[in-house]
Design a protein around this motif. Structure first.
Motif, short mmCIF file in Angstrom:
data_model
loop_
_atom_site.label_atom_id
_atom_site.label_comp_id
_atom_site.label_asym_id
_atom_site.label_seq_id
_atom_site.Cartn_x
_atom_site.Cartn_y
_atom_site.Cartn_z
N ARG A 864 0.77 -1.53 0.30
CA ARG A 864 -0.29 0.00 0.13
C ARG A 864 1.57 1.20 -0.12
NH1 ARG A 864 -2.77 -3.21 -0.86
NH2 ARG A 864 -4.82 -3.99 0.17
N SER A 865 0.68 2.59 -0.46
CA SER A 865 1.31 3.99 -0.94
C SER A 865 0.39 4.81 0.03
CB SER A 865 1.44 4.35 -2.06
OG SER A 865 0.35 4.03 -2.62
N ARG A 866 0.99 6.06 0.72
CA ARG A 866 0.29 7.19 1.39
C ARG A 866 0.30 7.56 0.42
NH1 ARG A 866 1.21 6.84 6.89
NH2 ARG A 866 2.76 5.16 7.56
N GLN A 867 -1.03 8.58 0.15
CA GLN A 867 -1.08 9.95 -0.77
C GLN A 867 -0.53 10.82 -0.07
OE1 GLN A 867 -5.18 11.36 1.37
NE2 GLN A 867 -6.07 9.74 1.17
N ALA A 868 -0.02 11.29 -1.76
CA ALA A 868 0.74 12.50 -1.88
C ALA A 868 0.81 13.26 -0.66
CB ALA A 868 0.78 12.39 -3.54
N GLY A 869 1.89 13.46 -0.31
CA GLY A 869 2.05 14.69 0.55
C GLY A 869 0.68 14.95 1.98
N LYS A 870 0.74 13.07 1.98
CA LYS A 870 0.02 13.61 3.26
C LYS A 870 0.25 11.92 4.12
CE LYS A 870 -4.58 15.10 1.04
NZ LYS A 870 -5.68 14.84 1.12
N ALA A 871 0.31 11.94 5.36
CA ALA A 871 0.23 10.31 6.10
C ALA A 871 -0.98 9.73 5.85
CB ALA A 871 0.36 11.07 7.39
N VAL A 872 -1.64 9.46 5.41
CA VAL A 872 -2.57 8.29 5.20
C VAL A 872 -2.23 7.61 4.14
CG1 VAL A 872 -4.37 10.19 6.72
CG2 VAL A 872 -4.03 9.93 4.15
N PHE A 873 -3.17 6.54 4.71
CA PHE A 873 -3.46 5.24 3.20
C PHE A 873 -3.82 5.81 1.96
CE2 PHE A 873 -0.35 3.37 6.02
CZ PHE A 873 1.18 2.51 5.09
N GLY A 874 -3.62 5.28 1.07
CA GLY A 874 -5.21 5.82 0.37
C GLY A 874 -5.85 4.85 0.56
N ARG A 875 -6.06 3.72 0.33
CA ARG A 875 -6.59 2.86 0.68
C ARG A 875 -6.02 1.37 1.60
NH1 ARG A 875 -6.07 -1.86 -1.78
NH2 ARG A 875 -5.15 -2.28 -3.94
N ILE A 876 -7.16 0.54 1.79
CA ILE A 876 -6.10 -0.83 3.20
C ILE A 876 -6.65 -1.60 2.60
CG2 ILE A 876 -6.55 -1.63 5.29
CD1 ILE A 876 -4.55 0.88 5.25
N GLU A 913 4.96 -0.35 3.43
CA GLU A 913 4.36 0.88 2.61
C GLU A 913 5.71 0.58 1.32
OE1 GLU A 913 5.23 5.92 3.38
OE2 GLU A 913 4.74 3.85 4.57
N SER A 914 5.56 0.10 0.00
CA SER A 914 6.30 -0.08 -1.29
C SER A 914 5.13 0.28 -2.54
CB SER A 914 6.72 -0.99 -0.53
OG SER A 914 5.60 -2.15 -1.51
N GLN A 915 5.68 0.40 -3.65
CA GLN A 915 5.69 0.23 -4.94
C GLN A 915 5.18 -1.43 -5.41
OE1 GLN A 915 3.67 2.27 -5.73
NE2 GLN A 915 3.84 3.92 -3.97
N ASN A 916 6.53 -1.99 -5.01
CA ASN A 916 6.80 -2.85 -5.50
C ASN A 916 7.12 -4.13 -5.07
OD1 ASN A 916 9.91 -3.01 -5.64
ND2 ASN A 916 9.67 -0.71 -6.66
N ASP A 917 7.53 -5.52 -5.92
CA ASP A 917 7.43 -6.31 -5.15
C ASP A 917 8.62 -6.22 -5.08
OD1 ASP A 917 5.20 -7.79 -6.33
OD2 ASP A 917 5.91 -8.21 -7.53
N ALA A 918 10.28 -5.97 -5.14
CA ALA A 918 11.16 -6.06 -4.25
C ALA A 918 11.11 -4.95 -3.38
CB ALA A 918 12.59 -4.88 -5.56
#
Length: 974
Positions: A864-876, A913-918
């Motif tokens: 999952r990734s956080r919203q741009a410029g915010k501390a909250v995740f976009g979705r769970i 908190e990541s964008q890819n499998d690595a």
């Protein structure tokens, strides 16, 4: 013939001002009659039993007993007001025997309707019943005026008690040290708040308040209505004329009300100028047609003469000889600026003037609506009217501020820590629903079987058409029925005004189009032809005869009503058109002769408008309402409920045509009737909470207004209590979500905090089973989703879950706190949840990274990734996972799992908190996750049963800037 018994009882009861005492002994002392029967209590009993309507002796005892029954605070009885125990105590003290007691109880039943609810700080008692009775010139006149208008003894006594409760919480006007109290009085829409503040004004000026400023609406139309009401019922002829001979027509030129059909007969007369009768005069600084003006004469009128110039004005020697000044001022910045400018010219004596400021519709314009986030250097920035009210309070240190409103939410959200603002720090009084008032219970079946809705409400659905023609027919028909009843001497008749309200939009251009449409429809309605009469005849049979009041005359056939239909049509069509448009941005738009209910003999019209008809303005004779306008704030919507009010003689004729499927946004419709019911529940919940905390404990208040626990609630998620700019200071303290997902997203980004949070999940992680189960989402007509997935599961008790959640750390704890407040109450206080089914979804094998967390079985890590410029995740939660969990809550949704009605569902995700499998693999080398890099994120869905009977969804409180970190109040659950 002299009524000796009535005269004797009048003298005795006049001597019992402080409470009931032995009646027979006092009767003997007062008797000057040679008739021994006059002091024979048996003779009194016989008179009661045989009395017919209008017996003066029965009326005298009715007034007296009712006043004693309703007295809230007495030094002669410990029995609660409005109870049989209080009545028993009264009759014991009077020394009456069983037969006389029975006769009195039958003649004057105990009035048990609830009184005003008071939340108050402790205060120093100065306004006792004796003090009030000693100086009661204007109150006595007002009381007699109300009785002359047909007010019952119970209604007068209730008003007496409620207005006394306000005045006794104001500062003593003779007090040496200046103090300005702040209070709020909450009534119902169109329920007689003006009567209450007129009573408060009468009692306050009798007690010594010498300047009364009434902020009376935002339009001249509204201000003029209030001015006329005060002039007619309180100030009176002699104070209006100021010595002018009423027979001198030349001298009366320019004097108010010469063109008013109620002048002078219906205006109170004091029997002479009050100052010549041992009291004091009232000088008006505004008139019916003139708001406050910046004139030299106005300045001089604000100067107070003193009997003893060595003493301040508030000294009793000066105060009770000085005239009172009363002004009704529009809430307009330029008008208030003139008043403030003149007050500044008067100088130091202002600090000596006991002043009462009454703010009618105090949640409109008076509340500060600036955004605190935009204030500079911590300084409060105020909107114009709010700033001018605070200036008045600063210029007049002895000023008492009392706001009046039917929609108090914006006032409750004012910052209690802002000493200059209008938060009701000293008292909050909720008025009872008046006798004869048509309100919530008459239109909404909150706890009954649907008869209220069936009687008065006519829904507008897509498949019923717009029903506007039917509403127009109902207006003509009800007008005819009023005329029919007036001819048969219904006590409420003749019906001077008869109106219909059409409210579809706030847009002025749409009002013009709608008025044109109604006018065209009127002229095509054939009310003089066979087609029109056939429609009216059918409507009479299907609707108005069916729901007619048995106690009011209603024709058995349409033929009996037909002549009155013709007369009603003529009255409605007077002037050529039946419609008046009521809107506009300037005062000129409201200066319509036909809209003046005071000066116009008969207003029989259809009023088309928007916002300007929805606050403060009383639509006299309103019988049919056609309502289809959406508003998303509860207070705004409630103020549009003009159909609430008093409808003597035609309650059964009132009809509300209301939209049940009105569009809101894309593909969404709103039921306006349901929305009104929701805000009615919001208000009833608020009042019930006030009542709960109003009871004194050991003679002391449980709470003060500044400590009010979260009382403002919200029953519909889209319908906010007030507009956003009135809720800057509102704090959401509880969100109730029965059957709905709770998905917090503001997890800490700090590695140490993340590790601590993960450690707190260890017991649950260890309880997860190693054998996955399969959950399904069968396709149906509402969703094409049919994806299956496997998951690990566990069961946790509700107490364990709440303990775990309470220990978690958050980046923004205020976002989850309202949910946690709700969940914590599901231990049986609000509702009962026994356990939670925990579901840990497994991702598909193609992109799954599995790892053990703190020794757990291998779990599928989610990216999952956080919203741009915010501390909250976009979705769970994933869509398919949440859909499956929702199916479990709604009913059978899985072939493998079933849950009970008291079981909630949790979706639990080990999130990297990541964008890819690595990145995911790096957080879990060798299949073991680093607890500082894994956020245990979740979605909760409580069972649908997790709600109490009130069905409220949200609760709020006001932030207190002076106690920013304090809990408002801790209350024990009952």
């Amino acid at each position: 013939m002299t009524d000796h018994l009535f005269n004797l009882h009048g003298d005795v009861l006049a001597s019992l001002r402080r409470g009931p005492k032995a009646f027979a002994r006092l009767a003997l002392a007062h008797s000057e009659s040679d008739e021994p029967a006059d002091i024979d209590l048996g003779h009194f009993r016989d008179r009661l039993v045989a009395a017919g309507p209008g017996d003066e002796l029965v009326a005298l005892w009715h007034r007296t007993l009712t006043a004693w029954d309703l007295a809230e605070q007495t030094d002669w009885s410990d029995a609660p007001a409005r109870t049989d125990a209080r009545r028993t105590d009264i009759l014991d003290r009077l020394g009456f025997g069983a037969d006389l007691r029975k006769a009195l109880d039958e003649a004057v039943p105990v009035f048990k309707e609830p009184g005003a609810t008071v939340i108050s700080k402790e205060f120093t008692s100065w306004y006792s019943r004796d003090a009030a009775a000693a100086r009661a010139f204007y109150w006595n006149s007002y009381e007699q005026t109300l009785r002359g208008k047909g007010w019952s003894d119970a209604a007068v006594s209730s008003l007496d008690e409620a207005s006394h409760a306000v005045v006794e919480r104001l500062s003593d006007p003779t007090r040496t040290e200046a103090y300005g109290s702040r209070g709020l009085v909450v009534g119902y829409v169109q329920s007689g708040k003006t009567a209450n503040f007129t009573g408060v004004t009468a009692k306050a000026i009798d007690a010594g308040y010498r300047l009364v400023i009434i902020l009376g609406g935002t339009l001249n139309l509204l201000r003029g209505q209030t001015q006329r009401r005060l002039d007619m019922e309180l100030i009176g002829r002699e104070n209006i004329l100021r010595g002018t001979d009423p027979a001198d027509t030349d001298a009366l030129i320019g004097v108010d009300y010469q063109d008013d059909e109620d002048w002078p007969a219906k205006f109170v007369s004091h029997g002479g100028r009050p100052s010549t009768l041992g009291s004091f005069d009232i000088e008006r600084l505004t008139t019916r047609d003139n708001d406050y003006k910046s004139l030299e004469t106005g300045i001089r009128a604000l100067e107070f003469d003193k009997q003893d110039r060595t003493q301040p004005l508030y000294s009793p020697d000066n105060l009770h000889h000085a005239a009172a000044r009363v002004m009704v001022v529009k809430k307009n910045s330029s008008v208030l600026a003139k008043l403030i400018k003149d007050l500044k010219k008067i100088g130091p004596i202002l600090s000596e003037v006991p002043t009462l400021i009454i703010d009618d519709e105090s949640d409109q314009a008076s509340v500060n609506t600036t955004d605190p986030k935009k204030w500079e250097d911590g300084k409060v920035a105020r909107k114009a009217i709010n700033g001018q009210i605070t200036q008045l309070l600063g210029l007049l240190p002895r000023a008492q501020y009392v706001g009046y409103t039917a929609t108090p939410f914006a006032n409750v959200f004012v910052d209690p820590g802002d000493e200059e603002d209008i938060f009701p720090r000293d008292f909050l009084i909720s008025l009872p629903r008046p006798t004869g008032y048509m309100g919530v219970q008459d239109f909404h079946d909150l706890e009954s079987d649907g008869t209220a809705e069936e009687t008065h409400v006519r829904g507008i659905y897509d498949d019923t058409g717009d029903r506007l023609q039917e509403a127009l027919d109902a207006f003509v028909l009800t007008g005819a029925l009023k005329l029919y009843r007036a001819d048969r001497d219904v006590p409420a008749g003749p019906f001077r005004h008869h109106t219909m309200l059409v409210h579809e939009s706030v847009q002025q251009r749409e009002h013009a189009a709608l008025a044109l449409r109604i006018n065209s429809m009127w002229h095509r309605s054939a009310y003089t032809g066979q087609e029109g009469h056939a429609r009216l005849s059918a409507l009479l049979a299907s609707d108005f005869q069916r729901f007619a009041d048995d106690g009011l005359p209603t024709p058995m056939s349409y033929d009996d009503l037909r002549p009155y239909v013709s007369r009603a049509r003529q009255l409605i069509n007077s002037g050529g058109e039946p419609v008046i448009i009521v809107n506009g941005a300037t005062e000129r738009d409201y200066e319509q002769a036909e809209l003046d209910f005071d000066r116009t003999p008969h207003v029989w019209k259809i009023l088309v408008g928007g916002t300007k008809l929805s606050r403060g303005f009383t639509i006299e004779g309103l019988t049919v309402t056609y309502y289809r306008r959406l508003a998303q704030q509860a207070d705004t919507l409630m103020q549009m409920g003009r159909w609430f009010g008093f409808r003597p003689g035609y309650r059964d004729l009132v009809r509300l045509y209301i939209g049940r499927e009105e569009p809101m946004g894309k593909k969404k419709t709103v039921d306006l009737y349901e929305a009104f019911e929701a805000i009615c529940r919001d208000e009833e919940t608020f009042r019930a909470q006030l009542t709960r905390y109003a009871t004194l404990v050991d003679g002391k208040p449980q709470i003060t207004p500044a400590q009010i626990p979260p009382l403002v609630s919200q029953h519909l998620s889209w319908l906010k209590p007030a507009a956003r700019n009135k809720m800057f200071n509102a704090e959401l303290v509880e969100i109730r979500s029965p059957g709905q997902p709770i998905e917090p997203a503001a997890y800490p980004a700090d590695a140490a905090a993340t590790r601590r949070n993960t450690e707190r999940w260890r017991p649950l992680l260890n309880a997860l089973g190693s054998a996955p189960v399969t959950l399904t989402n069968p396709s149906d007509n509402t969703s094409s989703l049919s994806r299956n997935f496997s998951a690990l599961t566990a069961t946790i008790s509700h107490a364990e879950l709440v303990s775990l959640l309470s220990a978690l750390e958050w980046d923004r704890p205020e976002l989850f706190r309202p949910h946690l407040t709700y969940l914590a109450q599901l231990d049986g206080r609000l509702a009962t949840v026994d356990e939670w089914l925990v579901i840990v979804p497994q991702l598909s094998r193609s992109n799954r990274t599995e790892a053990s967390i703190l020794g757990s079985v291998p779990l599928s890590l989610a990216r999952r990734s956080r919203q741009a410029g915010k501390a909250v995740f976009g979705r769970i939660s994933g869509v398919e996972h949440r859909t499956s969990a929702q199916r479990l809550i709604n009913g059978p949704g899985s072939v493998d799992i079933s849950v009970s009605p008291t079981t909630g569902v949790m979706l639990l995700y080990p999130v990297v908190e990541s964008q890819n499998d690595a990145d995911t693999s790096a957080a879990a080398p060798h299949g073991v996750a680093d607890p500082s890099k894994v956020t245990m994120a979740f979605t909760l869905i409580p069972p649908k049963s997790a709600i109490d009977s009130t069905r409220q969804l949200l609760r709020f409180q006001a932030k207190d800037s002076s106690h920013a970190r304090d809990v408002f109040v801790t209350t024990k659950s009952s």
